[in-house]
Design an enzyme around this catalytic site. Structure first.
Site, short mmCIF file in Angstrom:
data_model
loop_
_atom_site.label_atom_id
_atom_site.label_comp_id
_atom_site.label_asym_id
_atom_site.label_seq_id
_atom_site.Cartn_x
_atom_site.Cartn_y
_atom_site.Cartn_z
N TYR A 59 0.93 -1.12 0.03
CA TYR A 59 0.14 0.00 0.05
C TYR A 59 0.82 1.30 0.09
CZ TYR A 59 -4.91 -0.67 0.17
OH TYR A 59 -6.33 -1.06 -0.23
N GLU B 190 -0.36 4.71 -0.70
CA GLU B 190 -1.06 6.02 -1.07
C GLU B 190 -0.34 7.28 -0.81
OE1 GLU B 190 -2.57 3.62 1.05
OE2 GLU B 190 -5.08 4.03 0.93
N ARG C 87 -0.92 -2.75 -18.58
CA ARG C 87 -2.41 -1.98 -18.52
C ARG C 87 -2.44 -1.08 -17.70
NH1 ARG C 87 -6.80 -3.23 -21.21
NH2 ARG C 87 -5.19 -4.56 -22.23
#
Ligand code: DSN
Length: 448
Positions: free
Chosen positions: A65, A67, A251
């Site tokens: 994670y 952020e 992608r």
């Protein structure tokens, strides 16, 4: 980069361990691999990534994670996430000559929405290309959140001309609409347009009416990186792109802008629009940006365009009309009505699928048929050029398409074409070593 020089397969480790514990998923992946290797991939927005891109995508960074942005994260343990995101940003900046890069958008759609969030307020007017003229859903289609949040006004292309000089972006219409509607933002960029888009006149029009200018380079990003399409970087206020089409990466999406505007785009993507970034994908983007900076990629992009031109000529010889009379980029839009007035895009796509030729139906400008049916097919050369195909194969593929569509109700014709497609794909295999060179080959049953 040719398939043969794509390096060792990272999927070997998948075969030897992880997926051995999940036979069902392993079998599906094997069948998908088989499909990609044994049928023609002509969807204009697809490509075959390198093993290095896939390895980074399949890495331990999926666990993290992160952020925030490098040096400013909300969770601990981000030392290596910072390193890889900084590397991806620097490589993107260097590849495109941009001052600022945001590599966190999960897709082109999120890059576009992030750009709108940064530049305009809900309810503001944006001028962009209409979906059925070649634009994208996120350019204000009423079924997209973009069309619900903002007031979009749409431009299109000029009428078709017998000599192929029509169906170009109608810059007079762009100028007139800009003067009348006073948009805060003008968007250039398309998803089904086969000609070069010059960013300069859009900049001029935006400046005349005091609008910002966004260029959505999702489709030509790889051509831009290789100098095979005019670069909008430094001309547009913001350039959005995808990393998986002509750029041949994982992608995802990215945003390029000036140092001055960079912070507002960063805040729009996080915390404005997204949560934790996909760090494994960001690592794979870093790999792809480095690959696209190599001389081999320039050769590749040149060949993508040469293949598209050869494909266009051969399709015209087979009796197809091409929207805009041909192509400047990697993409062709076929109007099926001259070839056979009764043939719809949907029927054509289904018949070609049965013959092992993968493409998508697409509306043509002013299409009398609805979007689910259409009168057109969209084709692209990015993927099969990666697999090694050159102009002679494009001529062969055009002939296979014509034979399939003429004989679409005759199973013998479909089976015959399918056999030739299999042979062609065997000679131009995107993953010639197989993805599991160290283990048993897991291919599933042949795709019918
Ligand atoms: N789906 C993409 C394409 O095929 O062009 C655009 O989002």
């Amino acid at each position: 980069m040719t398939p043969a020089s794509r390096g060792a397969s990272p999927l070997a480790f998948v075969a030897s361990g992880v997926l051995a514990s999940d036979a069902e998923v392993q079998a599906i992946l094997g069948r998908e691999l088989h499909r990609q290797r044994t049928t023609l991939q002509l969807i204009a927005s697809e490509n075959f990534t390198s093993f290095a891109v896939m390895a980074a995508s399949a890495s331990v960074l999926t666990n993290k994670y992160s952020e925030g942005y490098p040096g400013k994260r909300y969770y601990g343990g981000n030392i290596y996430a910072d390193e890889v995101e900084t590397l991806a940003r620097e490589r993107a900046k260097s590849l495109f000559g941009a001052e600022h890069a945001n590599v966190q958008p999960h897709a082109g759609a999120s890059a576009n929405l992030g750009a709108y969030l940064a530049l305009v307020d809900p309810g503001d007017t944006i001028l962009a290309m209409r979906l059925d003229q070649g634009g994208h859903l996120t350019h204000g289609s009423p079924v997209s959140i973009t069309g619900k949040m903002y007031r979009f006004v749409a431009y299109g292309v000029t009428p078709a001309e017998a000599d192929g000089s029509g169906e170009r972006i109608d810059l007079d219409q762009v100028r007139d609409l800009a003067k009348r509607e006073r948009p805060r933002l003008i968007v250039a960029g398309t998803t089904a347009y086969s000609r070069t888009i010059d960013p300069a006149p859009f900049r001029e029009i935006a400046d005349d009416v005091g609008a910002r200018f966004m260029f959505d380079a999702a489709h030509p990003a790889g051509l831009v990186a290789a100098g095979e399409h005019p670069s909008p970087v430094g001309i547009a206020d913001v350039v959005t792109l995808t990393t998986h089409k002509t750029l041949r990466g994982p992608r995802g999406g990215a945003i390029l802008t000036s140092e001055e505007l960079g912070r507002s785009f960063d805040s729009a993507i996080f915390p404005g629009l997204q949560g934790g970034p996909l760090m494994h994908t960001i690592a794979a983007k870093a790999v792809a940006f480095a690959e696209a900076a190599r001389p081999e990629f320039k050769e590749y992009a040149k060949q993508v365009r040469a293949n598209a031109r050869a494909f266009a000529d051969a399709l015209q010889e087979q009796g197809f009309r091409l929207v805009a009379g041909g192509t400047d980029n990697h993409l062709l839009l076929v109007d099926l009505r001259d070839f056979d007035p009764d043939l719809t895009g949907k029927v054509a796509q289904d018949a070609l699928d049965r013959a092992g030729i993968t493409c998508n139906r697409n509306q043509i400008p002013n299409d009398p048929r609805p979007p689910f049916v259409t009168s057109g097919l969209r084709l692209g050369t990015a993927a099969e050029t990666t697999a090694g195909m050159r102009e002679p194969q494009m001529v062969e593929v055009a002939s296979l398409i014509a034979r399939t569509l003429r004989g679409r109700e005759d199973e013998g014709v479909i089976t015959g074409v399918r056999g030739e497609v299999t042979e062609l794909c065997a000679a131009f295999d995107p993953y010639p070593d197989g993805p599991y060179p160290d283990g048993p080959h897991p291919d599933g049953p042949a795709v019918a």
